[in-house]
Design an enzyme around this catalytic site. Structure first.
Site, PDB file in Angstrom:
ATOM      1  N   ARG A 239      49.630  52.833  11.016  1.00  0.00           N
ATOM      2  CA  ARG A 239      49.176  51.638  10.627  1.00  0.00           C
ATOM      3  C   ARG A 239      50.219  51.540   9.480  1.00  0.00           C
ATOM      4  O   ARG A 239      50.340  52.371   8.435  1.00  0.00           O
ATOM      5  CB  ARG A 239      47.828  51.557  10.383  1.00  0.00           C
ATOM      6  N   GLU A 268      51.086  42.314   8.523  1.00  0.00           N
ATOM      7  CA  GLU A 268      51.808  42.159   9.635  1.00  0.00           C
ATOM      8  C   GLU A 268      51.615  40.712  10.081  1.00  0.00           C
ATOM      9  O   GLU A 268      50.203  40.048   9.921  1.00  0.00           O
ATOM     10  CB  GLU A 268      51.174  43.203  10.855  1.00  0.00           C
ATOM     11  N   HIS A 287      55.638  46.020  15.818  1.00  0.00           N
ATOM     12  CA  HIS A 287      54.463  46.758  16.326  1.00  0.00           C
ATOM     13  C   HIS A 287      54.220  46.709  17.846  1.00  0.00           C
ATOM     14  O   HIS A 287      53.404  45.921  18.509  1.00  0.00           O
ATOM     15  CB  HIS A 287      52.999  45.998  15.543  1.00  0.00           C
TER      16      HIS A 287
END
Ligand code: DGY
Length: 327
Positions: A239, A268, A287
């Site tokens: 993360r 993000e 991601h």
């Protein structure tokens, strides 16, 4: 009896949307971008279940807005730091997630990131794309060797272990740190448990595989980068907030460490003016570690089935808080 009501906050594989809509009165958010907070709260009012993503904050406010009939929150991801699980448990709401089905795909991709960071693959491609390739040069794009190097794995869970398994094929020396030593896994693969500082000092590659918790938030910051080798590569497919980006920028710019390869960022998406994007020794992708056709299909299947089980009062196939069944 009327069908239960559900909200699905993004498109998943169509066959699993069909499955859900056969069982429930489904509203689907069809946009490419997530629903805004206010839309999420509005759309979820009165639902019995939601199929959600890591971009949706599922907290007490959400649960209040949905109402007391909410039975199941089915997340299409293995990580669930966007969900207030204790609050869901308190309200007897089952929380589903999608472990296992993405482990190998994510480990494959993380190893690809490690290699790309070590061997400047993205910078090399950019150079060719920009028409700068004039000749073979003995000193151009020199990377770090992967074969035989030391890999430090932070977080020896399912994906960390699969990363270790891949590293054995490259004859890497594997060390790991976790809050729990995994002697069971040490029986399967030669790897050594070390403390976090030793891992930072000895690793040629540091790969992060920890959950995001208050303890792991900014786990990697200035002090940790200073302990790493100047030739070391940091890999993060866990993360974004596990890494302090401002500190990472300093470490890469000042050559405290050699390179970084990130699948995840904070926030993000990473803003287009983030200084990390100006560095050739920082590779960033959006991601996508679990993004293979087969894996995303399996994640869709599992998330849909968890949602349906929750609506039907059955145990979820993969449940974060199975204690709700014993309350
Ligand atoms: C997860 O599952 O938690 C990933 O970050 C997305 O696949």
């Amino acid at each position: 009896m009327p069908k239960p009501k559900v909200f699905v906050s993004r498109k998943i594989f169509p066959e699993y949307l069909d499955l859900i809509s056969r069982k429930a009165n489904m509203e689907l958010w069809e946009d490419e971008l997530p629903p805004s907070r206010s839309i999420l709260l509005k759309k979820s009012k009165g639902v019995d279940g939601i199929l959600c993503l890591l971009t949706d904050a599922i907290d007490a406010e959400f649960m209040d807005a949905a109402g007391p009939q909410l039975k199941v929150v089915s997340q299409i991801a293995v990580g669930y730091n966007n969900i207030d699980v204790p609050e869901a448990t308190r309200r007897n709401i089952a929380v589903g997630y999608t472990p296992d089905v993405l482990t190998n795909t994510t480990a494959d991709f993380t190893f690809a990131l490690l290699m790309a960071g070590a061997r400047k693959i993205a910078a090399g491609y950019k150079f060719v794309q920009e028409g700068k390739w004039e000749t073979w040069h003995p000193l151009h794009f020199l990377g770090q060797d992967v074969y035989g190097a030391t890999l430090g794995i932070v977080g020896m869970g399912r994906i960390g272990f699969e990363m270790a398994r891949r590293a054995t094929g490259f004859n890497m020396n594997i060390i790991y740190y976790d809050v729990n030593r995994r002697t069971d896994l040490e029986q399967q693969i030669p790897m050594k448990y070390v403390d976090f500082d030793t891992l930072l000092k000895e690793s040629d590659f540091v790969s992060l595989h920890t959950n995001l918790t208050p303890e792991t938030n900014h786990l990697m910051s200035d002090a940790q980068f200073r302990k790493m080798k100047p030739t070391a590569v940091l890999v993060n497919a866990s993360r974004g907030p596990v890494v302090d980006h401002a500190a990472l920028y300093r470490a890469l710019k000042n050559e405290t460490i050699w390179a970084a390869a990130l699948d995840v960022t904070e926030p993000e998406p990473i803003p287009s003016n983030d200084p990390l994007l100006t560095l050739d020794n920082c590779l960033i992708v959006p991601h996508i570690a679990s993004a293979s056709v087969a894996t995303r299909r399996e994640m869709s299947r599992l998330a849909a089935q968890n949602l349906i089980n929750g609506l039907e009062g059955k145990e979820l196939l993969t449940c974060v808080n199975p204690e709700v069944y014993h309350n």
